[in-house]
Design an enzyme around this catalytic site. Structure first.
Site: not given
Ligand code: BDR
Ligand code: CA
Length: 309
Positions: A15, A238-239, A10
């Site tokens: 991402d 994160h991703d 997303d």
């Molecule tokens: C996740 O939430 C999204 O905002 C980021 O892309 C990540 O996938 C982190 O909580």
């Molecule tokens: Ca994401």
């Protein structure tokens, strides 16, 4: 032989990092990208996936998925990623559109028709994957692993208890965790260790190429909320932890355990519950990342960004 993957995402700033690392890697072959609502609405996330891939010089097909959760009401993360989900003017607009086939049908067709197993990487709400598994349960046998960013062994980021991706669609996450497919979970407990500090951002910029500059700008944009809301030294990437683990598993410590998601409403809605002591008597259904090597992660990121223009 390169590992064959499908990315469900997303985009979304982090991402976009994931997409760049996967495109730059020679060890991964991206068969397709499917998009989900999440950080912002589906039309924006789909457009952003196309923008980033075009800009990276990748012609991987993009299939748009569903635009809402199975049951819960939609939340978004525009406060983190900007109104369109990716405020990066340098990336421009895509030169192509998404494929006509919906992501769910694409997943079912591709997996069912594949002689070998395929790995799924998921960096948004798990709605597309859950619906595909409900539509054609036999595809589970064709999925090598599902590597997903979501959940947390400790606190949340979008509610005190829950992480954003799983809070968007806890029911979908539970379907995936119940599928019997091997899963690897990258939750906030580990992604909050992977912070793009000013030093790391400078290292990206110092690469001197277009990718280093644009991703440095994106990391800085993303850092604003992380500084203001959480007091972090920079943005949490994160991703891309998912792809980093596929490429260099030694950068993370994981532990097998039973993970379930709170799907009843209330304070803990969307929270992952981790049975580290086997108290439920249920078998482990996930390898959960519990520790990361951020220096190793950033070395890998820099190596991959350096391969791009
Ligand atoms: C996740 O939430 C999204 O905002 C980021 O892309 C990540 O996938 C982190 O909580
Ligand atoms: Ca994401």
């Amino acid at each position: 032989m390169a590992k064959r993957i499908i990315i469900d995402c997303d985009p979304g700033i982090d991402d976009a990092f994931l997409l760049a690392m996967a495109v730059a890697s020679e060890e991964l072959e991206i068969l397709g990208v499917t998009t989900t609502y999440g950080n912002v609405g589906l039309s924006h996330t789909t457009n952003n996936a196309l923008r980033v891939l075009d800009w990276l010089g990748s012609s991987v097909p993009v299939h748009a998925g569903v635009d809402r959760a199975i049951l819960s009401s939609r939340v978004d993360a525009a406060a983190y990623h900007g109104e369109t989900g990716l405020e990066a003017p340098e990336i421009g607009q895509p030169r192509r559109g998404a494929e006509a086939e919906n992501a769910i049908h694409y997943l079912v067709r591709t997996l069912a028709g594949s002689p070998d197993k395929i790995t799924l990487v998921a960096s948004g709400p798990l709605t597309n994957l859950a619906i595909a598994l409900r539509l054609e349960p036999s595809i589970a046998d064709k999925i090598e692993q599902i590597i997903f960013m979501g959940g947390s062994t400790d606190y949340g980021n979008d509610s005190p208890a829950a992480e954003f991706n799983l809070l968007c669609d806890p029911h979908a996450a539970q379907i995936v965790l119940d599928s019997g497919i091997p899963t690897v979970m990258f939750g906030l407990n580990v992604t909050h260790q992977v912070i793009a500090t000013p030093r790391e951002v400078e290292r990206m910029r110092a690469l001197g190429n277009r990718a280093g500059r644009v991703f440095a700008d994106m990391a800085e944009f993303f850092a604003k909320v992380y500084r203001e809301r959480y007091g972090f030294a920079g943005s949490a990437l994160h991703d891309p932890c998912t792809v980093a683990w596929l490429l260099r598993p030694e950068l993370f410590e994981t532990r097998a355990m039973r993970v379930d998601v709170e799907t009843n409403s209330g304070l803990s809605f969307g929270r992952t519950v981790h049975d580290i002591w086997g108290l439920s008597g249920k078998p482990a259904n996930a390898e959960v990342a519990i520790d990361a090597n951020p220096d190793g992660f950033f070395d890998l990121l820099l190596t991959l960004l350096n391969r791009l223009n």
